[in-house]
Enzyme design. Sequence first.
Site, PDB file in Angstrom:
ATOM      1  N   LYS A  61       0.835  -1.202   0.000  1.00 30.71           N
ATOM      2  CA  LYS A  61       0.000   0.000   0.000  1.00 30.71           C
ATOM      3  C   LYS A  61       0.870   1.252   0.000  1.00 30.71           C
ATOM      4  O   LYS A  61       0.658   2.172  -0.792  1.00 30.71           O
ATOM      5  CB  LYS A  61      -0.905   0.009   1.240  1.00 30.71           C
ATOM      6  N   ASN A  62       1.847   1.285   0.910  1.00 30.15           N
ATOM      7  CA  ASN A  62       2.626   2.512   1.083  1.00 30.15           C
ATOM      8  C   ASN A  62       3.627   2.774  -0.042  1.00 30.15           C
ATOM      9  O   ASN A  62       4.264   3.826  -0.065  1.00 30.15           O
ATOM     10  CB  ASN A  62       3.350   2.510   2.434  1.00 30.15           C
ATOM     11  N   ARG A 100      -4.769  10.290   4.573  1.00 31.17           N
ATOM     12  CA  ARG A 100      -3.752  11.325   4.724  1.00 31.17           C
ATOM     13  C   ARG A 100      -2.713  11.305   3.613  1.00 31.17           C
ATOM     14  O   ARG A 100      -2.126  12.331   3.272  1.00 31.17           O
ATOM     15  CB  ARG A 100      -3.049  11.163   6.069  1.00 31.17           C
ATOM     16  N   CYS A 126      -5.374  12.899  13.067  1.00 35.34           N
ATOM     17  CA  CYS A 126      -5.937  11.580  12.839  1.00 35.34           C
ATOM     18  C   CYS A 126      -5.789  10.792  14.124  1.00 35.34           C
ATOM     19  O   CYS A 126      -5.182  11.264  15.079  1.00 35.34           O
ATOM     20  CB  CYS A 126      -5.244  10.870  11.688  1.00 35.34           C
ATOM     21  N   ARG A 176       0.358  14.562  13.129  1.00 35.83           N
ATOM     22  CA  ARG A 176       0.907  14.374  11.789  1.00 35.83           C
ATOM     23  C   ARG A 176       0.892  15.650  10.935  1.00 35.83           C
ATOM     24  O   ARG A 176       0.190  15.717   9.910  1.00 35.83           O
ATOM     25  CB  ARG A 176       0.177  13.242  11.080  1.00 35.83           C
ATOM     26  N   GLN A 194       7.166  19.840   7.026  1.00 35.08           N
ATOM     27  CA  GLN A 194       8.411  19.521   6.314  1.00 35.08           C
ATOM     28  C   GLN A 194       8.185  19.441   4.802  1.00 35.08           C
ATOM     29  O   GLN A 194       9.064  19.801   4.020  1.00 35.08           O
ATOM     30  CB  GLN A 194       9.009  18.199   6.819  1.00 35.08           C
ATOM     31  N   ASP A 222       4.555   0.793  12.138  1.00 32.22           N
ATOM     32  CA  ASP A 222       3.394   0.087  11.588  1.00 32.22           C
ATOM     33  C   ASP A 222       3.329  -1.380  12.022  1.00 32.22           C
ATOM     34  O   ASP A 222       2.364  -2.075  11.705  1.00 32.22           O
ATOM     35  CB  ASP A 222       3.398   0.173  10.052  1.00 32.22           C
ATOM     36  N   ARG A 254      -8.672  -0.650   4.299  1.00 30.11           N
ATOM     37  CA  ARG A 254      -7.760   0.352   3.734  1.00 30.11           C
ATOM     38  C   ARG A 254      -6.400  -0.261   3.435  1.00 30.11           C
ATOM     39  O   ARG A 254      -5.677   0.235   2.576  1.00 30.11           O
ATOM     40  CB  ARG A 254      -7.557   1.513   4.721  1.00 30.11           C
TER      41      ARG A 254
HETATM   42  C1  UD1 Z   1       4.200   6.998   6.518  1.00 29.94           C
HETATM   43  C2  UD1 Z   1       3.364   5.756   6.283  1.00 29.94           C
HETATM   44  C3  UD1 Z   1       2.767   5.269   7.598  1.00 29.94           C
HETATM   45  C4  UD1 Z   1       3.859   5.081   8.638  1.00 29.94           C
HETATM   46  C5  UD1 Z   1       4.725   6.329   8.764  1.00 29.94           C
HETATM   47  C6  UD1 Z   1       5.936   6.140   9.677  1.00 29.94           C
HETATM   48  C7  UD1 Z   1       2.574   6.087   4.018  1.00 29.94           C
HETATM   49  C8  UD1 Z   1       1.440   6.360   3.116  1.00 29.94           C
HETATM   50  N1  UD1 Z   1       2.322   6.084   5.333  1.00 29.94           N
HETATM   51  O1  UD1 Z   1       3.312   8.007   7.012  1.00 29.94           O
HETATM   52  O2  UD1 Z   1       2.104   4.027   7.349  1.00 29.94           O
HETATM   53  O3  UD1 Z   1       3.265   4.811   9.900  1.00 29.94           O
HETATM   54  O4  UD1 Z   1       5.219   6.723   7.472  1.00 29.94           O
HETATM   55  O5  UD1 Z   1       6.718   5.103   9.227  1.00 29.94           O
HETATM   56  O6  UD1 Z   1       3.684   5.846   3.572  1.00 29.94           O
HETATM   57  N2  UD1 Z   1       6.058  14.855  10.790  1.00 29.94           N
HETATM   58  C9  UD1 Z   1       6.165  16.207  11.057  1.00 29.94           C
HETATM   59  N3  UD1 Z   1       6.144  17.081  10.000  1.00 29.94           N
HETATM   60  C10 UD1 Z   1       6.008  16.675   8.704  1.00 29.94           C
HETATM   61  C11 UD1 Z   1       5.897  15.303   8.447  1.00 29.94           C
HETATM   62  C12 UD1 Z   1       5.933  14.405   9.505  1.00 29.94           C
HETATM   63  O7  UD1 Z   1       6.280  16.621  12.203  1.00 29.94           O
HETATM   64  O8  UD1 Z   1       5.982  17.521   7.816  1.00 29.94           O
HETATM   65  C13 UD1 Z   1       6.110  13.876  11.901  1.00 29.94           C
HETATM   66  C14 UD1 Z   1       4.840  13.059  12.047  1.00 29.94           C
HETATM   67  O9  UD1 Z   1       3.877  13.732  12.826  1.00 29.94           O
HETATM   68  C15 UD1 Z   1       5.359  11.797  12.706  1.00 29.94           C
HETATM   69  C16 UD1 Z   1       6.753  11.630  12.095  1.00 29.94           C
HETATM   70  O10 UD1 Z   1       7.097  12.907  11.581  1.00 29.94           O
HETATM   71  O11 UD1 Z   1       5.488  12.009  14.101  1.00 29.94           O
HETATM   72  C17 UD1 Z   1       6.848  10.611  10.990  1.00 29.94           C
HETATM   73  O12 UD1 Z   1       5.813  10.811  10.090  1.00 29.94           O
HETATM   74  P1  UD1 Z   1       5.916  10.473   8.539  1.00 29.94           P
HETATM   75  O13 UD1 Z   1       7.120   9.634   8.251  1.00 29.94           O
HETATM   76  O14 UD1 Z   1       5.770  11.727   7.761  1.00 29.94           O
HETATM   77  O15 UD1 Z   1       4.609   9.596   8.325  1.00 29.94           O
HETATM   78  P2  UD1 Z   1       3.780   9.541   7.013  1.00 29.94           P
HETATM   79  O16 UD1 Z   1       4.681   9.773   5.861  1.00 29.94           O
HETATM   80  O17 UD1 Z   1       2.536  10.339   7.152  1.00 29.94           O
END
Ligand code: UD1
Length: 421
Positions: free
Chosen positions: A26-27, A97, A121, A126, A130, A309, A401
Amino acid sequence: MAARLSQLRITGGVRLRGSIDISGAKNAALPIMSAALLCGETLTLENVPALMDVVTMTRLLEGMGVKASALQSGHLTLNGADIHHPDAPYELVRTMRASILVLGPLLARCGRAKVSLPGGCAIGQRPVDQHLKGLIAMGAQIRVEHGDIHARCTRLKGARIVMDLVTVTGTENLMMAATLADGETVLENAAREPEVLDLARCLQAMGAQIEGAGTDTIRVVGVQHLHAARYAVMPDRIETGTYLVAAAATGGEVLLTGAAPQTLDATLEKLREAGAQIECTDQSIHLKMHGRAKAVSLRTAPYPAFATDMQAQFMALDCVAEGTGVITETIFENRFMHALELQRLGADINIQGHTAVVRGLPRLQGATVMATDLRASASLVVAALVAEGQTTIDRIYHLDRGYESLEKKLTALGATVERIG
Ligand code: UD1
């Protein structure tokens, strides 16, 4: 992919035995699908999992003008020749998301994008700061108004971007945007997840110039156009890990084919620590569990460390293991909601901030529980498989999902499971 109000009823106590095929990730599929926005020609994808999130991403892309074929036996074609509506509306973004992944490609290709802010969420805040910071460094003008991100640029310019923290979709968004930017982009502190590498390989097949994906420094030299390509999505390492944990928790023996064991080091190491006997080939994993699992302690962190995950599923395993496991969640601030549901099945879990102390019990008892997010739901399935009697899991649209043909695969492994409603 059934109605949103379905429940899953599982009768526990069966050791999982047998062989199943692992689906596409999925990811990896979601960012790769959004890469279709970068190119005016057809992207042909294989091994795309039939999941609700894939349907949502298809709808999102179609709303922008992408022509999509119906997903059939893992095949999906996406043609982005005519992107006339670079807008990701709230109705779709709020259900997934990962919709934020269209922002970078839209901006790079169309010079403008409107993407609804994903908001909070179940598992935490989240934010997407960045993603925005990187795009601004590449010359985009961004304002957030009435819950929408409005972004504009002429042509994005290559930049050196040091991310404050490791973000998977953030890295993917910026890497995609950089493929069409003017000059070289260097992403420092990039996510090293295998899904980032899979996306990079697809982009390379489309003509992008990318080096270092899979490491924490990714270099992208922008090109004028990307072109048609055919690409097979990598196997889902989280689905793989979930079935392995389920087999271990039930004291079973399974063979998972079409898997990518090289992406699962941390998970396999913990399963071995729990007492599982594991053998891998390039594309398959065989797991055999003798007797009751030993409790394992773990700490989630970005790849290659233990995946957030997989945390919930291991908590379910610890609930019925011998001994006490200490689980620390460092990625998301609110990712222990499954613990409350596991307690309804009789589990002994004590939460202090980001740490859960799980004392293993010989058995859990079936009850009605509620799925709160995708991986939390997976942990409830694992627990239900070992609990005495029947467990009914509510709100299983979360599972739809992310787990393709869940009941079919569990049934193939001997579980007693039915979907109601
Ligand atoms: C992706 C995965 C999700 C997995 C997660 C962590 C997909 C579609 N989803 O989610 O299944 O659980 O990686 O391995 O690939 N953060 C910030 N600012 C930002 C972006 C992130 O503060 O701009 C924080 C988030 O709140 C979180 C951490 O960084 O605490 C990691 O999040 P991130 O790696 O971005 O998760 P996703 O990419 O949303």
